[in-house]
Design a protein around this motif. Structure first.
Motif, mmCIF file in Angstrom:
data_model
loop_
_atom_site.group_PDB
_atom_site.id
_atom_site.type_symbol
_atom_site.label_atom_id
_atom_site.label_comp_id
_atom_site.label_asym_id
_atom_site.label_seq_id
_atom_site.Cartn_x
_atom_site.Cartn_y
_atom_site.Cartn_z
ATOM 1 N N ILE A 78 45.893 35.519 35.024
ATOM 2 C CA ILE A 78 46.357 36.327 33.889
ATOM 3 C C ILE A 78 47.874 36.445 33.926
ATOM 4 O O ILE A 78 48.478 36.662 34.986
ATOM 5 C CB ILE A 78 45.701 37.710 33.915
ATOM 6 N N SER A 79 48.501 36.311 32.779
ATOM 7 C CA SER A 79 49.954 36.404 32.680
ATOM 8 C C SER A 79 50.448 37.748 33.221
ATOM 9 O O SER A 79 49.844 38.797 32.957
ATOM 10 C CB SER A 79 50.392 36.246 31.230
ATOM 11 N N PRO A 80 51.563 37.734 33.957
ATOM 12 C CA PRO A 80 52.122 38.994 34.473
ATOM 13 C C PRO A 80 52.464 39.999 33.379
ATOM 14 O O PRO A 80 52.438 41.208 33.635
ATOM 15 C CB PRO A 80 53.391 38.534 35.202
ATOM 16 N N TRP A 81 52.767 39.534 32.169
ATOM 17 C CA TRP A 81 53.066 40.466 31.085
ATOM 18 C C TRP A 81 51.840 41.318 30.751
ATOM 19 O O TRP A 81 51.954 42.533 30.550
ATOM 20 C CB TRP A 81 53.521 39.708 29.842
ATOM 21 N N ILE A 82 50.675 40.657 30.726
ATOM 22 C CA ILE A 82 49.434 41.390 30.465
ATOM 23 C C ILE A 82 49.074 42.241 31.669
ATOM 24 O O ILE A 82 48.680 43.410 31.532
ATOM 25 C CB ILE A 82 48.288 40.407 30.128
ATOM 26 N N ALA A 83 49.233 41.657 32.864
ATOM 27 C CA ALA A 83 48.920 42.394 34.091
ATOM 28 C C ALA A 83 49.801 43.634 34.229
ATOM 29 O O ALA A 83 49.362 44.666 34.739
ATOM 30 C CB ALA A 83 49.100 41.475 35.302
ATOM 31 N N MET A 84 51.032 43.520 33.758
ATOM 32 C CA MET A 84 51.963 44.652 33.810
ATOM 33 C C MET A 84 51.443 45.812 32.965
ATOM 34 O O MET A 84 51.480 46.977 33.385
ATOM 35 C CB MET A 84 53.334 44.200 33.313
ATOM 36 N N ILE A 85 50.934 45.497 31.781
ATOM 37 C CA ILE A 85 50.383 46.528 30.894
ATOM 38 C C ILE A 85 49.122 47.132 31.493
ATOM 39 O O ILE A 85 48.931 48.351 31.497
ATOM 40 C CB ILE A 85 50.098 45.935 29.502
ATOM 41 N N VAL A 86 48.243 46.250 32.020
ATOM 42 C CA VAL A 86 47.004 46.738 32.653
ATOM 43 C C VAL A 86 47.339 47.640 33.833
ATOM 44 O O VAL A 86 46.748 48.721 34.005
ATOM 45 C CB VAL A 86 46.130 45.552 33.103
ATOM 46 N N GLY A 87 48.302 47.202 34.650
ATOM 47 C CA GLY A 87 48.709 48.002 35.803
ATOM 48 C C GLY A 87 49.263 49.354 35.394
ATOM 49 O O GLY A 87 48.993 50.380 36.036
ATOM 50 N N ALA A 88 50.043 49.372 34.303
ATOM 51 C CA ALA A 88 50.604 50.632 33.813
ATOM 52 C C ALA A 88 49.493 51.581 33.362
ATOM 53 O O ALA A 88 49.542 52.788 33.640
ATOM 54 C CB ALA A 88 51.574 50.356 32.664
ATOM 55 N N LEU A 89 48.485 51.034 32.684
ATOM 56 C CA LEU A 89 47.371 51.867 32.217
ATOM 57 C C LEU A 89 46.550 52.405 33.391
ATOM 58 O O LEU A 89 46.169 53.583 33.414
ATOM 59 C CB LEU A 89 46.473 51.057 31.274
ATOM 60 N N ILE A 90 46.273 51.527 34.374
ATOM 61 C CA ILE A 90 45.508 51.967 35.548
ATOM 62 C C ILE A 90 46.294 53.026 36.314
ATOM 63 O O ILE A 90 45.745 54.052 36.739
ATOM 64 C CB ILE A 90 45.176 50.773 36.460
ATOM 65 N N SER A 91 47.587 52.774 36.494
ATOM 66 C CA SER A 91 48.425 53.730 37.220
ATOM 67 C C SER A 91 48.480 55.070 36.502
ATOM 68 O O SER A 91 48.434 56.129 37.144
ATOM 69 C CB SER A 91 49.835 53.153 37.383
ATOM 70 N N ALA A 92 48.591 55.033 35.166
ATOM 71 C CA ALA A 92 48.596 56.283 34.398
ATOM 72 C C ALA A 92 47.292 57.044 34.613
ATOM 73 O O ALA A 92 47.299 58.271 34.796
ATOM 74 C CB ALA A 92 48.801 55.986 32.918
ATOM 75 N N GLY A 93 46.158 56.309 34.603
ATOM 76 C CA GLY A 93 44.869 56.945 34.837
ATOM 77 C C GLY A 93 44.763 57.547 36.227
ATOM 78 O O GLY A 93 44.280 58.679 36.401
ATOM 79 N N VAL A 94 45.235 56.791 37.235
ATOM 80 C CA VAL A 94 45.211 57.285 38.615
ATOM 81 C C VAL A 94 46.092 58.526 38.741
ATOM 82 O O VAL A 94 45.706 59.525 39.368
ATOM 83 C CB VAL A 94 45.679 56.181 39.586
ATOM 84 N N GLY A 95 47.281 58.466 38.140
ATOM 85 C CA GLY A 95 48.194 59.597 38.216
ATOM 86 C C GLY A 95 47.628 60.840 37.553
ATOM 87 O O GLY A 95 47.761 61.950 38.082
ATOM 88 N N VAL A 96 47.007 60.660 36.404
ATOM 89 C CA VAL A 96 46.403 61.798 35.698
ATOM 90 C C VAL A 96 45.284 62.415 36.536
ATOM 91 O O VAL A 96 45.160 63.644 36.623
ATOM 92 C CB VAL A 96 45.875 61.352 34.313
#
Length: 347
Positions: free
Chosen positions: A98-116
């Motif tokens: 998977i392209s890092p651009w997409i992975a970057m967005i996925v990672g941001a969403l997962i991190s936001a969920g973990v942080g919340v």
């Protein structure tokens, strides 16, 4: 009296003031971006890694500042969110292409969920101040231990990003000296600052700052404390995860210590504290100090002048320098470099 009850005319005036302030900050951002865009054409190639590391520090500090500076929730575990972004990028790329651009967005969403989730648990059980900071630190250490023992994340060996034979924008790989490695984090940093400006001057951002100053009073006025705190945490964690994803792509490797080590959390908070917490530009000023300083300290350790020869090879000197610098800042510039200058200019 509810939050919607205001004296006639005050709400429109306040809204115009916020919009005017936001436009001014956007103008400063645009000017700064245009100035720094041409930096690769001026600086020698040997300085590029230092500048890139400084941009990563700045991006992490902007994320941390949203949660701790504006939100008032001091985090000593932002490595958890940096690492989630870094490992998400590495895993999705190496396992699924998977392209890092997409992975970057996925990672941001997962991190936001973990942080919340982490913030909700801490706030639900009324952990505040130093207890909240210790809780975030504990979660970061837990993630460190998990990655060191999970087989699919290659345990302590970490994940190497395959080197491509040619440059690729889709896979974010270029020649080592390519200015693209400078422009990408510069754009990401500009976007992060723009998000911060928009949020700070929005209704939600104003509520968040009111909660930071006095949560009890804010709640008595009808402000949903938990809701706005969690929104702030989500934005903070997402920005920090983006920094982690770019870090992985630049160094083409991520391991447990590089992702979740305690030094990652300090790399996020030190620039914001030195520059000025709870300000738009403080984290950037702090990063501009910390980034070159780390290289200067490393240079002294590698080749010290004769009168400092006893320092050669000494480990941990950078941490000692940061500690001394923080003590000096706290004593003489309690609101950070930018924060103190801004306050004095206003007077």
């Amino acid at each position: 009296m509810t939050t919607t009850e205001q004296r006639p005319g005050t709400a429109p005036l306040r809204k115009r003031a916020l919009e005017s302030g936001a436009r001014r900050q956007y103008l400063y951002l645009a000017i700064g971006f245009m100035v720094f865009f041409f930096l690769p054409f001026i600086l020698p190639a040997s300085a590029q890694p230092i500048v890139i590391r400084t941009l990563v520090f700045a991006l992490m500090a902007v994320g941390w500042n949203l949660m701790s500076g504006y939100g008032g929730m001091f985090s000593f575990g932002h490595a958890a969110f940096f690492g989630v972004g870094a490992y998400t990028d590495a895993y999705l790329l190496t396992e699924y292409g998977i392209s890092p651009w997409i992975a970057m967005i996925v990672g941001a969403l997962i991190s936001a969920g973990v942080g919340v989730l982490i913030a909700y648990l801490c706030l639900r059980y009324k952990l505040a101040g130093s207890y909240f900071a210790l809780a975030t630190f504990a979660f970061a250490q837990m993630f460190l231990l998990l990655t060191e023992n999970l087989e699919f994340l290659h345990k302590s060996e970490g994940i190497n990003i395959p080197l491509l034979p040619q440059e690729s924008w889709a896979m974010v790989q270029f020649d080592q000296d390519s200015p693209n490695y400078y422009w990408i984090p510069l754009v990401l940093l500009a976007l992060a600052v723009a998000v911060t400006i928009a949020y700070v001057h929005s209704r939600a951002g104003q509520f968040t700052q009111a909660i930071r100053d006095d949560a009890t009073a804010a709640e008595s006025l009808g402000i949903k404390v938990m809701k706005y705190r969690l929104i702030t945490v989500a934005l903070s964690c997402a920005i920090t995860a983006v920094a982690g994803a770019f870090y992985t792509q630049y160094y083409l490797f991520i391991g447990p210590d590089q992702a979740f080590g305690m030094h990652v959390s300090t790399d996020a908070l030190i620039p914001a504290v030195i520059g000025g917490m709870g300000t738009i530009w403080g984290p950037l000023v702090g990063a501009a100090v910390v980034g070159p300083l780390s290289e200067l300290v490393a240079g002294v350790l590698r080749n010290p002048p004769p009168f400092l020869g006893f320092l050669q090879g000494t480990s941990g000197l950078d941490v000692a320098v940061y500690a001394v610098l923080l003590i000096v800042i706290v004593i003489f510039l309690p609101k950070g470099i930018y924060g103190t200058i801004r306050e004095r200019l206003r007077k």
